[in-house]
Scaffold this motif. Structure first.
Motif, PDB file in Angstrom:
ATOM      1  N   GLN A  88       9.767  -5.564  -4.890  1.00  0.00           N
ATOM      2  CA  GLN A  88      11.059  -5.733  -4.232  1.00  0.00           C
ATOM      3  C   GLN A  88      11.511  -4.430  -3.590  1.00  0.00           C
ATOM      4  N   ASP A  89      11.277  -3.324  -4.276  1.00  0.00           N
ATOM      5  CA  ASP A  89      11.565  -2.000  -3.721  1.00  0.00           C
ATOM      6  C   ASP A  89      10.301  -1.503  -3.029  1.00  0.00           C
ATOM      7  N   ALA A  90      10.465  -1.039  -1.803  1.00  0.00           N
ATOM      8  CA  ALA A  90       9.290  -0.593  -1.041  1.00  0.00           C
ATOM      9  C   ALA A  90       8.580   0.572  -1.706  1.00  0.00           C
ATOM     10  N   SER A  91       9.295   1.402  -2.487  1.00  0.00           N
ATOM     11  CA  SER A  91       8.697   2.499  -3.259  1.00  0.00           C
ATOM     12  C   SER A  91       7.878   3.436  -2.380  1.00  0.00           C
ATOM     13  N   LEU A  92       8.462   3.851  -1.255  1.00  0.00           N
ATOM     14  CA  LEU A  92       7.797   4.810  -0.383  1.00  0.00           C
ATOM     15  C   LEU A  92       8.101   6.232  -0.851  1.00  0.00           C
ATOM     16  N   LEU A 104      -1.750   6.286   1.499  1.00  0.00           N
ATOM     17  CA  LEU A 104      -1.707   6.785   0.127  1.00  0.00           C
ATOM     18  C   LEU A 104      -2.757   6.166  -0.786  1.00  0.00           C
ATOM     19  N   PRO A 105      -2.987   4.833  -0.776  1.00  0.00           N
ATOM     20  CA  PRO A 105      -3.999   4.272  -1.695  1.00  0.00           C
ATOM     21  C   PRO A 105      -5.385   4.878  -1.514  1.00  0.00           C
ATOM     22  N   LEU A 106      -5.719   5.301  -0.305  1.00  0.00           N
ATOM     23  CA  LEU A 106      -7.032   5.913  -0.083  1.00  0.00           C
ATOM     24  C   LEU A 106      -7.123   7.267  -0.774  1.00  0.00           C
ATOM     25  N   SER A 118      -7.698  -0.192  10.049  1.00  0.00           N
ATOM     26  CA  SER A 118      -7.158   1.155   9.925  1.00  0.00           C
ATOM     27  C   SER A 118      -5.670   1.121   9.616  1.00  0.00           C
ATOM     28  N   PRO A 119      -5.120   2.189   8.996  1.00  0.00           N
ATOM     29  CA  PRO A 119      -3.678   2.247   8.767  1.00  0.00           C
ATOM     30  C   PRO A 119      -2.879   2.082  10.054  1.00  0.00           C
ATOM     31  N   GLU A 120      -3.369   2.663  11.141  1.00  0.00           N
ATOM     32  CA  GLU A 120      -2.668   2.537  12.423  1.00  0.00           C
ATOM     33  C   GLU A 120      -2.628   1.092  12.893  1.00  0.00           C
ATOM     34  N   ALA A 121      -3.753   0.378  12.736  1.00  0.00           N
ATOM     35  CA  ALA A 121      -3.799  -1.021  13.150  1.00  0.00           C
ATOM     36  C   ALA A 121      -2.892  -1.881  12.273  1.00  0.00           C
TER      37      ALA A 121
END
Length: 255
Positions: A88-92, A104-106, A118-121
């Protein structure tokens, strides 16, 4: 057959021990989903919706019963990053820009093979092209949730778990993101399990609605949704949608 299913929960029971007594959060919950299914979990607070997501994600172990994700234990799917989770919280992380939050996961888990998209895509997919260098405090709540969805999709998970991701947003933003989520679901073919308290959100998004009864959490009814595809918000004004929402309300009122 479990190997043909995206998700196969059989008689899942979860009990927790408090200081005074044992609490049963889920009792004999069963759910089977085909690859590419979209199910919403609907029910009042305390019916175990979030607990079921955490069992599927290998965060909580069931007390009894079994869970298979694409034919194997959730731990294997989690280790291969076949499970994505949106809270529910984006937690950025506030000190990282949008692109770095998606990446971040990478960095945390290390790269295993090539990244399908890709992250950009992914940012382009969720409608945030051009915002890559922005920071969380510069984004609206809806935009932050888009970043969280992009991050969860990194690595191409086969099943996406979403725990009331739009619950804190205003109605207009929530409607817009509901439509965006359906578009992303069609484009990726990801199996989605989505928790909500909203009857209208549950009916609009789902191909199946699992209504859970509380104390302890158990299946009250699994409702198949037969509405036109692809769906836009206008479907909520149709007689079919009104009847579906009314049925779900009657089920909830009978809990």
């Amino acid at each position: 057959m479990g190997g043909d299913l995206a998700l196969d929960c059989r008689d899942v029971t979860v009990r927790f021990m408090s200081e005074r007594r044992a609490v049963t959060a889920l009792e004999r919950v069963s759910l089977a989903l085909e690859p590419g299914d979209f199910v919403t979990l609907l029910g009042p607070s305390g019916c175990g919706k979030s607990t079921l997501l955490r069992v599927i994600a290998d965060i909580i172990a069931p007390t009894t019963g079994s869970v298979k994700v694409f034919g194997e234990a959730p731990s294997g799917a989690r280790q291969r990053r076949e499970i994505g989770f949106v809270f529910q919280d984006a937690s950025l992380l506030p000190w990282r820009n949008v692109l770095d939050n998606v990446r971040l996961p990478l960095e945390v888990g290390g790269r295993r093979g090539s990244v399908p998209v890709s992250p950009e895509a992914l940012l382009d997919m969720v409608g945030l092209a051009g915002w890559e260098k922005s920071y969380p405090h510069e984004l609206s709540g809806g935009m932050r949730q888009r970043v969280a969805i992009a991050r969860a999709l990194l690595g191409g998970p086969r099943i996406l778990l979403m725990d009331e991701p739009f619950g804190a947003l205003d109605e207009i933003t929530r409607d817009r993101l509901n439509e965006e989520l359906l578009r992303i679901w069609r484009e990726t073919g990801t199996t989605i399990v989505f928790v909500t308290h909203s009857i209208y959100e549950a009916a609009f998004l789902a191909r199946k609605v699992l209504v859970l009864a509380p104390r302890p959490g158990r299946v009250r009814e699994l409702v198949t949704v037969d509405l036109p595809e692809p769906r836009g918000l206008a479907v909520r004004e149709t007689p079919e949608f009104v009847r579906l929402a009314a049925h779900l309300r009657r089920v909830l009122e009978g809990l």
